[in-house]
Motif scaffolding. Sequence first.
Motif, PDB file in Angstrom:
ATOM      1  N   ALA A  83       0.849  -1.190   0.000  1.00  0.00           N
ATOM      2  CA  ALA A  83       0.000   0.000   0.000  1.00  0.00           C
ATOM      3  C   ALA A  83       0.889   1.245   0.000  1.00  0.00           C
ATOM      4  O   ALA A  83       2.074   1.183   0.336  1.00  0.00           O
ATOM      5  N   ARG A  84       0.315   2.346  -0.380  1.00  0.00           N
ATOM      6  CA  ARG A  84       1.046   3.611  -0.365  1.00  0.00           C
ATOM      7  C   ARG A  84       1.046   4.159   1.059  1.00  0.00           C
ATOM      8  O   ARG A  84       0.004   4.200   1.708  1.00  0.00           O
ATOM      9  N   PRO A  85       2.181   4.624   1.545  1.00  0.00           N
ATOM     10  CA  PRO A  85       2.235   5.168   2.900  1.00  0.00           C
ATOM     11  C   PRO A  85       1.599   6.549   2.971  1.00  0.00           C
ATOM     12  O   PRO A  85       1.533   7.273   1.972  1.00  0.00           O
ATOM     13  N   GLY A  86       1.130   6.904   4.162  1.00  0.00           N
ATOM     14  CA  GLY A  86       0.580   8.231   4.392  1.00  0.00           C
ATOM     15  C   GLY A  86       1.683   9.279   4.400  1.00  0.00           C
ATOM     16  O   GLY A  86       2.874   8.969   4.337  1.00  0.00           O
ATOM     17  N   THR A  87       1.294  10.526   4.517  1.00  0.00           N
ATOM     18  CA  THR A  87       2.274  11.618   4.436  1.00  0.00           C
ATOM     19  C   THR A  87       3.268  11.603   5.592  1.00  0.00           C
ATOM     20  O   THR A  87       4.433  11.963   5.405  1.00  0.00           O
ATOM     21  N   ARG A  88       2.859  11.177   6.758  1.00  0.00           N
ATOM     22  CA  ARG A  88       3.792  11.128   7.895  1.00  0.00           C
ATOM     23  C   ARG A  88       4.820  10.007   7.740  1.00  0.00           C
ATOM     24  O   ARG A  88       5.958  10.137   8.163  1.00  0.00           O
ATOM     25  N   LEU A  89       4.428   8.921   7.123  1.00  0.00           N
ATOM     26  CA  LEU A  89       5.309   7.760   6.983  1.00  0.00           C
ATOM     27  C   LEU A  89       6.140   7.807   5.703  1.00  0.00           C
ATOM     28  O   LEU A  89       7.194   7.175   5.621  1.00  0.00           O
ATOM     29  N   ALA A  90       5.700   8.551   4.708  1.00  0.00           N
ATOM     30  CA  ALA A  90       6.321   8.515   3.376  1.00  0.00           C
ATOM     31  C   ALA A  90       7.836   8.767   3.367  1.00  0.00           C
ATOM     32  O   ALA A  90       8.570   8.022   2.701  1.00  0.00           O
ATOM     33  N   PRO A  91       8.375   9.780   4.067  1.00  0.00           N
ATOM     34  CA  PRO A  91       9.831   9.987   4.002  1.00  0.00           C
ATOM     35  C   PRO A  91      10.626   8.784   4.513  1.00  0.00           C
ATOM     36  O   PRO A  91      11.613   8.373   3.902  1.00  0.00           O
ATOM     37  N   TRP A  92      10.196   8.220   5.633  1.00  0.00           N
ATOM     38  CA  TRP A  92      10.881   7.040   6.176  1.00  0.00           C
ATOM     39  C   TRP A  92      10.746   5.864   5.225  1.00  0.00           C
ATOM     40  O   TRP A  92      11.710   5.143   4.966  1.00  0.00           O
ATOM     41  N   TYR A  93       9.556   5.654   4.715  1.00  0.00           N
ATOM     42  CA  TYR A  93       9.263   4.538   3.807  1.00  0.00           C
ATOM     43  C   TYR A  93      10.160   4.590   2.573  1.00  0.00           C
ATOM     44  O   TYR A  93      10.755   3.590   2.176  1.00  0.00           O
ATOM     45  N   GLU A  94      10.284   5.767   1.973  1.00  0.00           N
ATOM     46  CA  GLU A  94      11.122   5.930   0.776  1.00  0.00           C
ATOM     47  C   GLU A  94      12.599   5.708   1.096  1.00  0.00           C
ATOM     48  O   GLU A  94      13.343   5.124   0.304  1.00  0.00           O
ATOM     49  N   ALA A  95      13.031   6.159   2.259  1.00  0.00           N
ATOM     50  CA  ALA A  95      14.430   5.955   2.658  1.00  0.00           C
ATOM     51  C   ALA A  95      14.734   4.467   2.821  1.00  0.00           C
ATOM     52  O   ALA A  95      15.796   3.986   2.407  1.00  0.00           O
ATOM     53  N   VAL A  96      13.796   3.730   3.387  1.00  0.00           N
ATOM     54  CA  VAL A  96      13.997   2.284   3.559  1.00  0.00           C
ATOM     55  C   VAL A  96      14.029   1.589   2.201  1.00  0.00           C
ATOM     56  O   VAL A  96      14.850   0.707   1.960  1.00  0.00           O
ATOM     57  N   GLU A  97      13.145   1.984   1.306  1.00  0.00           N
ATOM     58  CA  GLU A  97      13.141   1.392  -0.035  1.00  0.00           C
ATOM     59  C   GLU A  97      14.456   1.643  -0.764  1.00  0.00           C
ATOM     60  O   GLU A  97      14.919   0.788  -1.517  1.00  0.00           O
ATOM     61  N   ASP A  98      15.077   2.791  -0.525  1.00  0.00           N
ATOM     62  CA  ASP A  98      16.371   3.086  -1.140  1.00  0.00           C
ATOM     63  C   ASP A  98      17.486   2.229  -0.550  1.00  0.00           C
ATOM     64  O   ASP A  98      18.396   1.810  -1.258  1.00  0.00           O
ATOM     65  N   ARG A  99      17.427   1.988   0.760  1.00  0.00           N
ATOM     66  CA  ARG A  99      18.500   1.242   1.429  1.00  0.00           C
ATOM     67  C   ARG A  99      18.368  -0.264   1.313  1.00  0.00           C
ATOM     68  O   ARG A  99      19.374  -0.975   1.373  1.00  0.00           O
ATOM     69  N   LEU A 100      17.135  -0.765   1.192  1.00  0.00           N
ATOM     70  CA  LEU A 100      16.916  -2.212   1.131  1.00  0.00           C
ATOM     71  C   LEU A 100      16.272  -2.571  -0.207  1.00  0.00           C
ATOM     72  O   LEU A 100      15.128  -2.198  -0.466  1.00  0.00           O
ATOM     73  N   PRO A 101      16.966  -3.317  -1.040  1.00  0.00           N
ATOM     74  CA  PRO A 101      16.433  -3.636  -2.373  1.00  0.00           C
ATOM     75  C   PRO A 101      15.197  -4.524  -2.314  1.00  0.00           C
ATOM     76  O   PRO A 101      15.147  -5.488  -1.567  1.00  0.00           O
ATOM     77  N   GLY A 102      14.195  -4.147  -3.087  1.00  0.00           N
ATOM     78  CA  GLY A 102      12.975  -4.957  -3.162  1.00  0.00           C
ATOM     79  C   GLY A 102      12.249  -5.085  -1.847  1.00  0.00           C
ATOM     80  O   GLY A 102      11.673  -6.126  -1.549  1.00  0.00           O
ATOM     81  N   SER A 103      12.261  -4.031  -1.045  1.00  0.00           N
ATOM     82  CA  SER A 103      11.672  -4.138   0.289  1.00  0.00           C
ATOM     83  C   SER A 103      10.150  -4.106   0.252  1.00  0.00           C
ATOM     84  O   SER A 103       9.538  -3.464  -0.588  1.00  0.00           O
ATOM     85  N   ILE A 104       9.574  -4.845   1.157  1.00  0.00           N
ATOM     86  CA  ILE A 104       8.127  -4.851   1.402  1.00  0.00           C
ATOM     87  C   ILE A 104       7.959  -4.491   2.870  1.00  0.00           C
ATOM     88  O   ILE A 104       8.491  -5.171   3.752  1.00  0.00           O
ATOM     89  N   ILE A 105       7.214  -3.414   3.116  1.00  0.00           N
ATOM     90  CA  ILE A 105       7.110  -2.869   4.468  1.00  0.00           C
ATOM     91  C   ILE A 105       5.658  -2.910   4.930  1.00  0.00           C
ATOM     92  O   ILE A 105       4.760  -2.520   4.185  1.00  0.00           O
ATOM     93  N   VAL A 106       5.465  -3.397   6.156  1.00  0.00           N
ATOM     94  CA  VAL A 106       4.130  -3.419   6.776  1.00  0.00           C
ATOM     95  C   VAL A 106       4.282  -2.843   8.179  1.00  0.00           C
ATOM     96  O   VAL A 106       5.135  -3.278   8.948  1.00  0.00           O
ATOM     97  N   VAL A 107       3.444  -1.862   8.480  1.00  0.00           N
ATOM     98  CA  VAL A 107       3.429  -1.280   9.824  1.00  0.00           C
ATOM     99  C   VAL A 107       1.988  -1.352  10.320  1.00  0.00           C
ATOM    100  O   VAL A 107       1.079  -0.830   9.677  1.00  0.00           O
ATOM    101  N   THR A 108       1.805  -2.034  11.434  1.00  0.00           N
ATOM    102  CA  THR A 108       0.465  -2.092  12.031  1.00  0.00           C
ATOM    103  C   THR A 108       0.497  -1.368  13.371  1.00  0.00           C
ATOM    104  O   THR A 108       1.451  -1.499  14.141  1.00  0.00           O
ATOM    105  N   VAL A 109      -0.563  -0.621  13.617  1.00  0.00           N
ATOM    106  CA  VAL A 109      -0.696   0.139  14.858  1.00  0.00           C
ATOM    107  C   VAL A 109      -2.011  -0.297  15.496  1.00  0.00           C
ATOM    108  O   VAL A 109      -3.081  -0.103  14.933  1.00  0.00           O
TER     109      VAL A 109
END
Length: 147
Positions: A83-109
Amino acid sequence: MNLSAIAKLRRRTQRGVALLEALLAVVLLGIGLVGTLALQARSVAALSEAGLRAEATIAANELLGVMNTDLAHLGDYAVAENARPGTRLAPWYEAVEDRLPGSIIVVTVTPAPGTTRTEVAISIRWKRTNSGARNRHDITSYLSQSE
């Protein structure tokens, strides 16, 4: 047969033995070098894998730190798989995608009912190579507002 004829016969039967020994030494040396190169390649792959695992750990802890400073908006940091991250999560999400190839990220609250605690589960999966297995780093933490 005299003594000189026996010596000549021995020399003739010994011809090529030194060459055979040298060839055998070269073959054994080659096998050793191939083994050393294979070991070196495996250690480089393991080092790369450890680096990516450290990146995932650092990224998860970084997100927990950001979330801990923004407790009023914890729900904005949740993201489902692919899924697309919200505006608060987007900068962190993009940084992780740059550092980890082919990353799949799930955050549950998940707020804990009847308490001020909120469970945050972060799952980061990545693949070092196209043919390799997918690695996974999961972290679960509880954030709580001060009373």
